[in-house]
Motif scaffolding. Structure first.
Motif, short mmCIF file in Angstrom:
data_model
loop_
_atom_site.label_atom_id
_atom_site.label_comp_id
_atom_site.label_asym_id
_atom_site.label_seq_id
_atom_site.Cartn_x
_atom_site.Cartn_y
_atom_site.Cartn_z
N THR A 106 0.81 -1.21 0.00
CA THR A 106 0.00 0.00 0.00
C THR A 106 0.85 1.27 0.00
OG1 THR A 106 -1.83 -1.12 1.12
CG2 THR A 106 -1.80 1.27 1.22
N THR A 107 1.86 1.32 0.83
CA THR A 107 2.74 2.50 0.87
C THR A 107 3.39 2.74 -0.48
OG1 THR A 107 3.20 2.16 3.22
CG2 THR A 107 4.74 3.54 2.00
N GLU A 108 3.84 1.69 -1.09
CA GLU A 108 4.45 1.76 -2.42
C GLU A 108 3.43 2.24 -3.45
OE1 GLU A 108 5.62 -1.78 -5.45
OE2 GLU A 108 6.53 -1.88 -3.45
N LEU A 109 2.20 1.77 -3.33
CA LEU A 109 1.16 2.17 -4.28
C LEU A 109 0.79 3.64 -4.11
CD1 LEU A 109 -1.19 -0.97 -4.16
CD2 LEU A 109 0.62 -0.43 -5.81
N ARG A 110 0.90 4.14 -2.90
CA ARG A 110 0.65 5.58 -2.69
C ARG A 110 1.68 6.42 -3.44
NH1 ARG A 110 -1.12 4.15 3.05
NH2 ARG A 110 -3.38 4.37 2.90
N GLU A 111 2.91 5.98 -3.47
CA GLU A 111 3.94 6.70 -4.22
C GLU A 111 3.67 6.65 -5.72
OE1 GLU A 111 6.34 8.68 -3.17
OE2 GLU A 111 5.51 8.38 -1.16
N VAL A 112 3.22 5.51 -6.21
CA VAL A 112 2.87 5.40 -7.63
C VAL A 112 1.73 6.36 -7.96
CG1 VAL A 112 1.92 3.85 -9.39
CG2 VAL A 112 3.63 2.99 -7.77
N THR A 113 0.76 6.46 -7.06
CA THR A 113 -0.37 7.37 -7.27
C THR A 113 0.09 8.81 -7.35
OG1 THR A 113 -1.88 5.87 -6.10
CG2 THR A 113 -2.56 8.16 -6.31
N ARG A 114 0.98 9.21 -6.47
CA ARG A 114 1.46 10.59 -6.47
C ARG A 114 2.18 10.94 -7.76
NH1 ARG A 114 3.09 9.09 -0.95
NH2 ARG A 114 1.45 9.86 0.45
N VAL A 136 -10.05 -5.13 -7.52
CA VAL A 136 -9.32 -4.27 -6.58
C VAL A 136 -9.91 -2.87 -6.69
CG1 VAL A 136 -7.09 -3.36 -5.87
CG2 VAL A 136 -7.23 -5.64 -6.89
N ARG A 137 -10.42 -2.36 -5.56
CA ARG A 137 -11.08 -1.05 -5.52
C ARG A 137 -10.15 -0.03 -4.88
NH1 ARG A 137 -15.37 1.97 -2.37
NH2 ARG A 137 -17.03 2.49 -3.83
N PHE A 138 -9.69 0.92 -5.68
CA PHE A 138 -8.84 1.99 -5.18
C PHE A 138 -9.71 3.19 -4.82
CE2 PHE A 138 -6.04 -0.16 -8.37
CZ PHE A 138 -5.12 -0.69 -7.47
N GLU A 139 -9.43 3.81 -3.69
CA GLU A 139 -10.17 4.98 -3.24
C GLU A 139 -9.20 6.14 -3.06
OE1 GLU A 139 -12.35 3.77 0.21
OE2 GLU A 139 -13.39 2.16 -0.84
N PHE A 140 -9.52 7.29 -3.70
CA PHE A 140 -8.60 8.42 -3.75
C PHE A 140 -9.25 9.70 -3.22
CE2 PHE A 140 -7.97 5.69 -7.49
CZ PHE A 140 -6.62 5.39 -7.43
N SER A 141 -8.43 10.59 -2.71
CA SER A 141 -8.84 11.99 -2.57
C SER A 141 -8.36 12.70 -3.82
CB SER A 141 -8.23 12.62 -1.31
OG SER A 141 -6.82 12.64 -1.39
N HIS A 157 -1.96 3.65 -13.81
CA HIS A 157 -0.58 3.54 -13.35
C HIS A 157 -0.43 2.39 -12.34
CE1 HIS A 157 -0.03 7.49 -15.18
NE2 HIS A 157 1.26 7.41 -14.92
N LEU A 158 -1.38 2.30 -11.43
CA LEU A 158 -1.33 1.25 -10.42
C LEU A 158 -1.47 -0.13 -11.04
CD1 LEU A 158 -3.54 3.02 -7.73
CD2 LEU A 158 -1.10 2.50 -7.50
N LEU A 159 -2.34 -0.25 -12.02
CA LEU A 159 -2.54 -1.53 -12.68
C LEU A 159 -1.26 -1.99 -13.38
CD1 LEU A 159 -4.40 -3.82 -13.55
CD2 LEU A 159 -5.26 -2.35 -15.39
#
Length: 364
Positions: A106-114, A136-141, A157-159
């Motif tokens: 999850t932490t790694e995926l947050r960096e990918v999102t940014r 897989v359900r991603f939830e974003f602000s 990007h996450l996929l």
């Protein structure tokens, strides 16, 4: 005898119809008096609709809000935009192993999102397994954007990242319908999509009888019988209200929102309680999908509407859209309260429609 070939006439080249604007009748209603954690003050609201009785209906609720010190109190309790992706595995065990690996990253995926956006932040990752399929359900602000495209870009990007780093899974779809976008589903009602807000008002008995021409007991009783039991019998999904969609569509069109999002946006629960003759009335909307930047927001009429609503101010990221969500929830309450009051009195609703629509030249 040799048959002659049949000649098929070549149709004239198809020409596209000309682009033209069909303006939807729009009227500013109010002002509404609003308090709460996302907006405060009095504000007029634009409603774009062909249903002309909607304007005076919302206006009646707005007038009532101005007679109460706190007006309509709106509490914004959550916000998130979602996108689900579909992954495929050979079997359920492999899908489950992949899900555990995804959560561990999850932490790694947050960096990918940014890296996909300046504003998107990954809040939560959820999953569902059906046979070899992994949803897989991603939830974003998403700041001041409603976030559809932002969430999809981040999910893309996450996929790509997951397919590179998680073994034994393959691409299914960038959208797996577990989001869920523009569909009425239980998951949206439970977990929310967009802004989750509750608008509430406390109305003294004198105003219930004098302005709404009914009683708190009648409204509370009708709410149970109509909105709760009637909707249950009809098979409603996480929803118990009279007509949230009317106010949402009118405000969405006037402020440049994706109008199809009223499908999930109109899910919500109306609550009414007789408190010794006074009326407590609330509307909870878990799926308000609104934005103040993005597609459609630079059109002159939309830009003007958002400016007049106070949603073009220099505020921290996300605050203008939170304000718009609060105004939207308060508008829904105004129309819902007015309609529920009218329906406690035989004939009142149809008489109002007939009078107003005939006065505007619409067929009765």
């Amino acid at each position: 005898m040799t048959s002659q070939p049949t000649t098929v006439p070549t149709p004239a080249a198809a020409t596209a119809p000309p682009d033209y604007a069909t303006p939807i009748p729009t009227r500013w209603v109010g002002p509404l008096r609003i308090t709460g954690n996302a907006a405060a003050g009095e504000v007029h609201v634009p409603l774009a609709t062909y249903e002309t009785p909607l304007w005076p209906s919302v206006a009646r609720g707005a007038r009532l809000s101005r007679l109460i010190e706190d007006g309509i109190k709106v509490t914004l309790v959550d916000e998130r935009m979602t996108r689900s992706v579909l992954l495929e595995a050979p079997d359920a065990e492999t899908a489950y192993t992949a899900a555990l690996a995804i959560h561990a990253r999850t932490t790694e995926l947050r960096e990918v999102t940014r890296r996909s956006s300046r504003f998107a932040e990954l809040l939560t990752v959820r999953h569902e397994i059906t046979g070899p399929l992994l949803f897989v359900r991603f939830e974003f602000s998403t700041g001041d954007a409603s976030g559809h495209n932002m969430a999809t870009l981040a999910a893309d990007h996450l996929l790509t990242h997951l397919l590179t780093h998680i073994p034994d899974i393959s691409y299914g779809s960038i959208s797996g319908n577990y989001c869920t976008d523009k569909k009425a589903t239980a998951i949206n009602g439970i977990l929310g999509r967009g802004k989750n807000a509750t608008a509430e008002i406390h109305i003294p008995q004198s105003l219930v009888t004098g302005r709404l021409r009914t009683t708190a007991a009648k409204i509370a009783r009708l709410n149970v019988h109509k909105n709760l039991i009637g909707t249950l019998l009809a098979g409603g999904i996480r929803s118990a209200n009279a007509h949230y969609a009317n106010m949402l569509l009118a405000l969405y069109l006037a402020t440049g929102q994706d109008a199809a999002n009223i499908v999930e946006g109109s899910q919500g629960v109306t609550y009414a309680d007789d408190r010794d003759g006074d009326l407590y009335f609330s509307c909870t909307l878990p799926n308000l999908i609104v934005g103040t930047i993005g597609n459609g927001k630079t059109l002159p009429s939309v830009d003007d509407a958002l400016t007049r609503l106070g949603c073009r101010e220099d505020r921290p990221s996300g605050d203008n859209t939170r304000r718009l969500a609060a105004i939207t929830a308060a508008t829904v309450l105004c129309g819902e309260l007015s309609l529920m009051a009218a329906q406690t009195n035989p004939g009142e609703l149809m008489q109002a429609h007939t009078r107003i629509e005939r006065s505007t030249g619409s067929p009765a």
